[in-house]
Design a protein around this motif. Structure first.
Motif, PDB file in Angstrom:
ATOM      1  N   THR A 140       0.846  -1.183   0.000  1.00 48.08           N
ATOM      2  CA  THR A 140       0.000   0.000   0.000  1.00 48.08           C
ATOM      3  C   THR A 140       0.888   1.242   0.000  1.00 48.08           C
ATOM      4  N   THR A 141       0.288   2.386   0.272  1.00 42.78           N
ATOM      5  CA  THR A 141       1.069   3.609   0.454  1.00 42.78           C
ATOM      6  C   THR A 141       1.248   3.922   1.935  1.00 42.78           C
ATOM      7  N   SER A 142       1.021   2.921   2.777  1.00 38.85           N
ATOM      8  CA  SER A 142       1.297   3.057   4.205  1.00 38.85           C
ATOM      9  C   SER A 142       2.790   2.907   4.442  1.00 38.85           C
ATOM     10  N   GLU A 143       3.372   3.828   5.211  1.00 37.09           N
ATOM     11  CA  GLU A 143       4.802   3.728   5.503  1.00 37.09           C
ATOM     12  C   GLU A 143       5.130   2.384   6.143  1.00 37.09           C
ATOM     13  N   ARG A 144       4.304   1.964   7.088  1.00 37.14           N
ATOM     14  CA  ARG A 144       4.578   0.699   7.788  1.00 37.14           C
ATOM     15  C   ARG A 144       4.550  -0.482   6.837  1.00 37.14           C
ATOM     16  N   ASP A 145       3.548  -0.527   5.956  1.00 35.07           N
ATOM     17  CA  ASP A 145       3.449  -1.647   5.017  1.00 35.07           C
ATOM     18  C   ASP A 145       4.638  -1.685   4.067  1.00 35.07           C
ATOM     19  N   VAL A 146       4.994  -0.533   3.519  1.00 36.15           N
ATOM     20  CA  VAL A 146       6.102  -0.479   2.569  1.00 36.15           C
ATOM     21  C   VAL A 146       7.413  -0.838   3.263  1.00 36.15           C
ATOM     22  N   ARG A 147       7.597  -0.355   4.474  1.00 36.60           N
ATOM     23  CA  ARG A 147       8.819  -0.667   5.222  1.00 36.60           C
ATOM     24  C   ARG A 147       8.882  -2.154   5.579  1.00 36.60           C
ATOM     25  N   ASP A 148       7.797  -2.683   6.135  1.00 35.36           N
ATOM     26  CA  ASP A 148       7.828  -4.033   6.703  1.00 35.36           C
ATOM     27  C   ASP A 148       7.649  -5.133   5.667  1.00 35.36           C
ATOM     28  N   ASN A 149       7.155  -4.792   4.477  1.00 37.56           N
ATOM     29  CA  ASN A 149       6.946  -5.798   3.436  1.00 37.56           C
ATOM     30  C   ASN A 149       7.793  -5.526   2.195  1.00 37.56           C
ATOM     31  N   ASP A 150       7.549  -4.413   1.532  1.00 41.45           N
ATOM     32  CA  ASP A 150       8.255  -4.131   0.279  1.00 41.45           C
ATOM     33  C   ASP A 150       9.761  -4.016   0.513  1.00 41.45           C
ATOM     34  N   TYR A 151      10.146  -3.108   1.403  1.00 39.49           N
ATOM     35  CA  TYR A 151      11.559  -2.880   1.666  1.00 39.49           C
ATOM     36  C   TYR A 151      12.208  -4.096   2.332  1.00 39.49           C
ATOM     37  N   THR A 152      11.605  -4.580   3.404  1.00 39.50           N
ATOM     38  CA  THR A 152      12.190  -5.695   4.153  1.00 39.50           C
ATOM     39  C   THR A 152      12.306  -6.943   3.296  1.00 39.50           C
ATOM     40  N   GLY A 153      11.297  -7.187   2.458  1.00 43.54           N
ATOM     41  CA  GLY A 153      11.363  -8.353   1.579  1.00 43.54           C
ATOM     42  C   GLY A 153      12.534  -8.294   0.630  1.00 43.54           C
ATOM     43  N   LEU A 154      12.745  -7.138   0.023  1.00 41.67           N
ATOM     44  CA  LEU A 154      13.889  -6.997  -0.880  1.00 41.67           C
ATOM     45  C   LEU A 154      15.202  -7.156  -0.123  1.00 41.67           C
ATOM     46  N   ALA A 155      15.304  -6.531   1.050  1.00 38.76           N
ATOM     47  CA  ALA A 155      16.538  -6.646   1.838  1.00 38.76           C
ATOM     48  C   ALA A 155      16.816  -8.098   2.199  1.00 38.76           C
ATOM     49  N   ASN A 156      15.776  -8.837   2.572  1.00 38.34           N
ATOM     50  CA  ASN A 156      15.965 -10.242   2.944  1.00 38.34           C
ATOM     51  C   ASN A 156      16.427 -11.086   1.762  1.00 38.34           C
ATOM     52  N   ILE A 157      15.885 -10.822   0.588  1.00 32.60           N
ATOM     53  CA  ILE A 157      16.318 -11.553  -0.611  1.00 32.60           C
ATOM     54  C   ILE A 157      17.786 -11.265  -0.909  1.00 32.60           C
ATOM     55  N   LEU A 158      18.163  -9.996  -0.876  1.00 30.43           N
ATOM     56  CA  LEU A 158      19.550  -9.638  -1.174  1.00 30.43           C
ATOM     57  C   LEU A 158      20.506 -10.248  -0.157  1.00 30.43           C
ATOM     58  N   LYS A 159      20.126 -10.252   1.096  1.00 31.51           N
ATOM     59  CA  LYS A 159      20.989 -10.858   2.109  1.00 31.51           C
ATOM     60  C   LYS A 159      21.063 -12.367   1.923  1.00 31.51           C
ATOM     61  N   ALA A 160      19.978 -12.993   1.495  1.00 31.82           N
ATOM     62  CA  ALA A 160      19.993 -14.442   1.254  1.00 31.82           C
ATOM     63  C   ALA A 160      20.917 -14.799   0.096  1.00 31.82           C
ATOM     64  N   MET A 161      21.127 -13.881  -0.844  1.00 34.23           N
ATOM     65  CA  MET A 161      22.035 -14.136  -1.958  1.00 34.23           C
ATOM     66  C   MET A 161      23.489 -14.148  -1.509  1.00 34.23           C
ATOM     67  N   ALA A 162      23.783 -13.531  -0.357  1.00 37.51           N
ATOM     68  CA  ALA A 162      25.127 -13.540   0.233  1.00 37.51           C
ATOM     69  C   ALA A 162      26.210 -13.101  -0.757  1.00 37.51           C
ATOM     70  N   GLY A 163      25.869 -12.116  -1.574  1.00 35.50           N
ATOM     71  CA  GLY A 163      26.852 -11.577  -2.502  1.00 35.50           C
ATOM     72  C   GLY A 163      26.928 -12.281  -3.840  1.00 35.50           C
TER      73      GLY A 163
END
Length: 262
Positions: free
Chosen positions: A80-103
């Protein structure tokens, strides 16, 4: 980008853009994998030849099987356009994927939104932070900021790529684009050298859709490897003033990239 990817993970595959991205990736001959939370729902929405991997973007321990053996990722997820939703889902999901790639290097196509750099818009700032993590990851990438979905007229199919994120009214006046065209640009970017390290706003103008997007991508200014922000953006978010959550993610992803290069 030394070779065309073959196996693509689509994040957000059951969404309104993701389903188009799946169809386009299959049409272009990719092996397609989807990270999904609900297997039954995904099986109803996606073609049978899509590999379904059960996992949750917000639970890092579930992501490993989804990223194993892939060489490209297309991010089409969005809440959504909720800060909490974007932070906890959109942003966090991408960060978790990138960290799972381990470089480990993969080709990335990320969808955010036009107006991502609007000053003082909290949810947009988390989208901007997602972009920054992709640029810091050391991967080849294309970041696509689409205009308003499906507000275009039937004859309004000419693909236009802008830079600088200067359209910030928060309305369809900023630009419009069809969902299937967003998907086409994301998937095309995986194989086009001219699309690498480019960030763009995507809108449509009146006229027919182009068969080849190479010339349009080639006209764009590439993002600098020395900056977290897009080449022509005006952004005032100093890294040392950013939230601790972002700074920790940035450090983890940068460390993974460094370790993989050693």
């Amino acid at each position: 980008m030394s070779h065309r990817p073959t196996t693509v993970l689509i994040v957000g595959a059951t969404g309104s853009i993701g389903q188009h991205a799946v169809a386009e990736a299959l049409r272009q001959g990719y092996t397609v994998r989807a990270l999904v939370r609900d297997q039954k729902r995904a099986a109803r929405l996606l073609p049978e030849n899509v590999g379904l991997v059960i996992g949750d973007l917000t639970r890092p321990e579930t992501i490993g099987p989804a990223v194993e053996g892939i060489d490209a990722i297309v991010f089409t997820h969005g809440t959504t356009t909720s800060e909490r939703d974007v932070r906890d889902n959109d942003y966090t999901g991408l960060a978790n994927i990138l960290k799972a790639m381990a470089g480990r290097r993969v080709r990335i196509a990320l969808m955010t939104a036009i107006g991502t750099t609007r000053p003082g818009v909290a949810y947009a700032q988390w989208k901007l932070r997602s972009e920054r993590l992709v640029r810091a990851s050391g991967n080849p990438f294309t970041i696509v900021r689409p205009g308003w979905f499906d507000y275009n007229q039937p004859e309004q199919r000419k693909i236009v790529m802008l830079q600088g994120d200067r359209r910030q009214s928060g309305s369809p006046a900023d630009g419009v684009i069809a969902r299937d065209q967003i998907a086409r640009v994301l998937i095309d970017s995986l194989r086009l050298e001219a699309a690498d390290h480019k960030t763009l706003e995507l809108v449509a103008d009146h006229g027919p859709e182009q068969e080849d997007l190479t010339i349009i991508f080639s006209s764009l200014t590439p993002d600098s490897a020395d900056s977290l922000d897009a080449a022509e953006d005006t952004v005032n978010l100093p890294t040392d003033s950013e939230p601790e959550m972002f700074r920790d993610d940035l450090a983890a992803i940068a460390a993974g990239t460094l370790k993989a290069s050693e």
